[in-house]
Motif scaffolding. Structure first.
Motif, PDB file in Angstrom:
ATOM      1  N   UNK A  68       0.857  -1.184   0.000  1.00  0.00           N
ATOM      2  CA  UNK A  68       0.000   0.000   0.000  1.00  0.00           C
ATOM      3  C   UNK A  68       0.894   1.236   0.000  1.00  0.00           C
ATOM      4  N   UNK A  69       0.786   2.049  -1.041  1.00  0.00           N
ATOM      5  CA  UNK A  69       1.612   3.257  -1.119  1.00  0.00           C
ATOM      6  C   UNK A  69       0.940   4.438  -0.447  1.00  0.00           C
ATOM      7  N   UNK A  70      -0.333   4.269  -0.066  1.00  0.00           N
ATOM      8  CA  UNK A  70      -1.043   5.345   0.616  1.00  0.00           C
ATOM      9  C   UNK A  70      -1.363   6.528  -0.277  1.00  0.00           C
ATOM     10  N   UNK A  71      -1.163   6.397  -1.571  1.00  0.00           N
ATOM     11  CA  UNK A  71      -1.472   7.496  -2.480  1.00  0.00           C
ATOM     12  C   UNK A  71      -0.449   8.619  -2.440  1.00  0.00           C
ATOM     13  N   UNK A  72       0.779   8.313  -2.049  1.00  0.00           N
ATOM     14  CA  UNK A  72       1.823   9.331  -1.992  1.00  0.00           C
ATOM     15  C   UNK A  72       2.145   9.820  -3.401  1.00  0.00           C
ATOM     16  N   UNK A  73       2.008  11.113  -3.612  1.00  0.00           N
ATOM     17  CA  UNK A  73       2.385  11.728  -4.882  1.00  0.00           C
ATOM     18  C   UNK A  73       3.686  12.493  -4.658  1.00  0.00           C
ATOM     19  N   UNK A  74       4.475  12.626  -5.720  1.00  0.00           N
ATOM     20  CA  UNK A  74       5.762  13.293  -5.572  1.00  0.00           C
ATOM     21  C   UNK A  74       6.068  14.124  -6.803  1.00  0.00           C
ATOM     22  N   UNK A  75       6.861  15.160  -6.573  1.00  0.00           N
ATOM     23  CA  UNK A  75       7.263  16.043  -7.656  1.00  0.00           C
ATOM     24  C   UNK A  75       8.546  16.761  -7.271  1.00  0.00           C
ATOM     25  N   UNK A  76       9.227  17.265  -8.280  1.00  0.00           N
ATOM     26  CA  UNK A  76      10.407  18.099  -8.074  1.00  0.00           C
ATOM     27  C   UNK A  76      10.013  19.541  -8.347  1.00  0.00           C
ATOM     28  N   UNK A  77      10.630  20.439  -7.611  1.00  0.00           N
ATOM     29  CA  UNK A  77      10.330  21.849  -7.765  1.00  0.00           C
ATOM     30  C   UNK A  77      11.589  22.652  -7.464  1.00  0.00           C
ATOM     31  N   UNK A  78      11.758  23.736  -8.165  1.00  0.00           N
ATOM     32  CA  UNK A  78      12.848  24.656  -7.862  1.00  0.00           C
ATOM     33  C   UNK A  78      12.572  25.292  -6.507  1.00  0.00           C
TER      34      UNK A  78
END
Length: 177
Positions: free
Chosen positions: A127-137
């Motif tokens: 179960x990933x728990x719905x973790x979303x990820x992104x890179x940002x400056x």
């Protein structure tokens, strides 16, 4: 909850810091952090600040009630290997905490390496728990500055580590003998 991640390296030690922020605190902390900018500044990048200003910024961050987890690994073999180990552990910990979002300070062309690491870590979980990820400056979200400041102080040691100690909720040491 949301996590904002930045890195630092001191000698043979690689540090990855995750500022943990509850959704109800996002707007308040962003506003307060922007309030620390000097005229003409777009972002706080701690190593560029003079010592007196650094002390002021750390004191204010402690007042804001920010919390940071620091992950440490030896980078004698490779900085990328150390980052991968830390990022895998951060991802696992965030899933365990029920975090919703992970924002990493962009390393531009190396962001793909992070995406692969996070994808592999999430694939190993039932179960990933719905973790979303992104890179940002780092100029894109002031909450990235919290991790930058805390990890710089922690890695510097001595008086800087003492000043930032109230920010550090936990230090996780990986692959140490």
């Amino acid at each position: 909850m949301h996590a904002f991640v930045d890195e630092s390296r001191r000698n043979d030690t690689y540090y990855l810091a995750a500022a943990i922020v509850q959704p109800r605190d996002l707007a308040r902390l962003r506003s307060r952090l922007r309030g620390l900018l000097l005229p003409g500044q777009r972002e706080l990048h701690f190593y560029r600040e003079k010592p007196a200003r650094r002390r002021e910024i750390v004191s204010r961050l402690v007042e804001f009630g920010a919390t940071v987890r620091v992950y440490e690994a030896s980078c004698r073999r490779s900085e990328e290997i150390a980052r991968r180990e830390c990022l895998t552990r951060v991802t696992d910990d965030l899933v365990d905490l029920g975090a919703h979002r992970l924002v990493l300070d962009s390393r531009e062309i190396r962001d793909e390496l992070d995406r692969s690491t996070i994808s592999r870590a999430l694939a190993k979980r039932l179960e990933s728990g719905g973790l979303v990820y992104e890179h940002m400056n780092s100029a894109g979200d002031p909450l990235l500055w919290i991790a930058d400041i805390a990890v710089w102080c922690h890695g510097a040691g001595s008086d800087w580590a003492r000043r930032a100690a109230p920010l550090i909720g936990e230090v996780v040491r990986l692959d140490w003998p």
